[in-house]
Design an enzyme around this catalytic site. Structure first.
Site, PDB file in Angstrom:
ATOM      1  N   GLY A 123      68.210  33.861  46.172  1.00 51.28           N
ATOM      2  CA  GLY A 123      66.948  34.075  45.480  1.00 51.28           C
ATOM      3  C   GLY A 123      66.859  35.348  44.671  1.00 51.28           C
ATOM      4  O   GLY A 123      66.060  35.426  43.734  1.00 51.28           O
ATOM      5  N   ASP A 124      67.656  36.365  45.000  1.00 54.29           N
ATOM      6  CA  ASP A 124      67.630  37.635  44.254  1.00 54.29           C
ATOM      7  C   ASP A 124      69.018  38.258  44.282  1.00 54.29           C
ATOM      8  O   ASP A 124      69.197  39.404  44.690  1.00 54.29           O
ATOM      9  CB  ASP A 124      66.591  38.585  44.852  1.00 54.29           C
ATOM     10  CG  ASP A 124      66.352  39.812  43.986  1.00 54.29           C
ATOM     11  OD1 ASP A 124      66.689  39.770  42.778  1.00 54.29           O
ATOM     12  OD2 ASP A 124      65.844  40.820  44.504  1.00 54.29           O
ATOM     13  N   PHE A 125      70.009  37.484  43.839  1.00 54.11           N
ATOM     14  CA  PHE A 125      71.398  37.902  43.978  1.00 54.11           C
ATOM     15  C   PHE A 125      71.815  38.804  42.811  1.00 54.11           C
ATOM     16  O   PHE A 125      72.549  38.417  41.914  1.00 54.11           O
ATOM     17  CB  PHE A 125      72.321  36.685  44.073  1.00 54.11           C
ATOM     18  CG  PHE A 125      73.683  37.004  44.633  1.00 54.11           C
ATOM     19  CD1 PHE A 125      73.872  37.153  45.996  1.00 54.11           C
ATOM     20  CD2 PHE A 125      74.771  37.166  43.792  1.00 54.11           C
ATOM     21  CE1 PHE A 125      75.121  37.454  46.511  1.00 54.11           C
ATOM     22  CE2 PHE A 125      76.026  37.459  44.293  1.00 54.11           C
ATOM     23  CZ  PHE A 125      76.198  37.607  45.656  1.00 54.11           C
ATOM     24  N   ASN A 126      71.306  40.025  42.823  1.00 54.11           N
ATOM     25  CA  ASN A 126      71.711  41.020  41.830  1.00 54.11           C
ATOM     26  C   ASN A 126      72.733  41.965  42.451  1.00 54.11           C
ATOM     27  O   ASN A 126      72.870  42.027  43.683  1.00 54.11           O
ATOM     28  CB  ASN A 126      70.488  41.775  41.304  1.00 54.11           C
ATOM     29  CG  ASN A 126      69.826  42.632  42.359  1.00 54.11           C
ATOM     30  OD1 ASN A 126      70.356  43.679  42.749  1.00 54.11           O
ATOM     31  ND2 ASN A 126      68.661  42.200  42.855  1.00 54.11           N
TER      32      ASN A 126
END
Length: 223
Positions: A123-126
């Site tokens: 969901g927030d793979f930075n």
């Protein structure tokens, strides 16, 4: 380490996702009480800076979710986002290209239904959410999990990894590692970027909104 988050929607499934991964390429969850999580410390904790390494790790996180996780589905979330984009365009009238915004809305609504499979999404793979560690070379942290199309997940990694490749080449490199198509990764990137631009408008952050729409135009040119 003890992580305490303000109660909010995006963090509600973090403990569930970490428990499902069970330390497999993600920080271990030891205990949790609502939004208070006791999790594995990543040491030395430096951020990831390599696209292929990140994509390979992300692919390992894409497990088939068991029934009854309680996690939101990507389809439900992006349908809600599509409605919000349209409402924010009507309310704030930021002067953005209506055709480009409409394309983003269309993709938010239609992409989930054409997915070939559903997985547990980070969901927030930075790059800042992948840290160097001792137990494994890299561990994912801070998920904002949903279940749905894996092609949704890679955009923050592709956008924020610093290298000398063009944006088109980064999509190609990531797609090869992930077993996805560059076109689908790009389509999701466009959908997410349009949503982000209209969220910035709703927060009265017009400079960032304009930057996001410029990126959306670049992404649309790659489709």
């Amino acid at each position: 380490m003890l992580k305490i988050s303000d109660p909010h929607r995006e963090a509600a499934g973090e403990a569930t996702a970490l428990r499902l991964w069970n330390g497999h390429h993600a920080a271990r969850l030891y205990e949790n009480d609502g939004f208070a999580l006791l999790i594995e410390r990543c040491d030395p904790g430096t951020h990831l800076d390599d696209l292929v390494t990140g994509a390979a790790l992300l692919r390992e996180l894409w497990i088939t979710p068991p029934a009854g996780t309680g996690l939101e589905t990507l389809a439900d979330v992006t349908a809600e986002w599509a409605d919000l984009v349209e409402t924010r365009m009507d309310t704030h009238r930021p002067g953005f290209d209506p055709g480009l915004v409409a394309l983003g809305v269309k993709l938010l609504r239609e992409l989930p239904a054409s997915a070939s499979r559903d997985v547990l999404l980070h969901g927030d793979f930075n790059p800042g959410n992948v840290l160097a560690a001792q137990r494994e070379p890299w561990l994912a942290i801070d998920p904002k999990p949903m279940t749905g199309d894996p092609a949704y997940d890679p955009w923050p990694l592709i956008e924020q990894t610093e290298d000398d490749h063009t944006l088109a080449d980064r999509f190609t490199i990531a797609a090869e590692t992930l077993g996805e198509t560059p076109h689908r990764l790009t389509a999701w990137a466009l959908a997410r970027t349009v949503e982000s631009a209209l969220w910035c408008v709703s927060e009265d952050d017009l400079d960032d909104a304009a930057e996001e729409m410029a990126t959306a135009r670049e992404l649309a040119d790659l489709l």
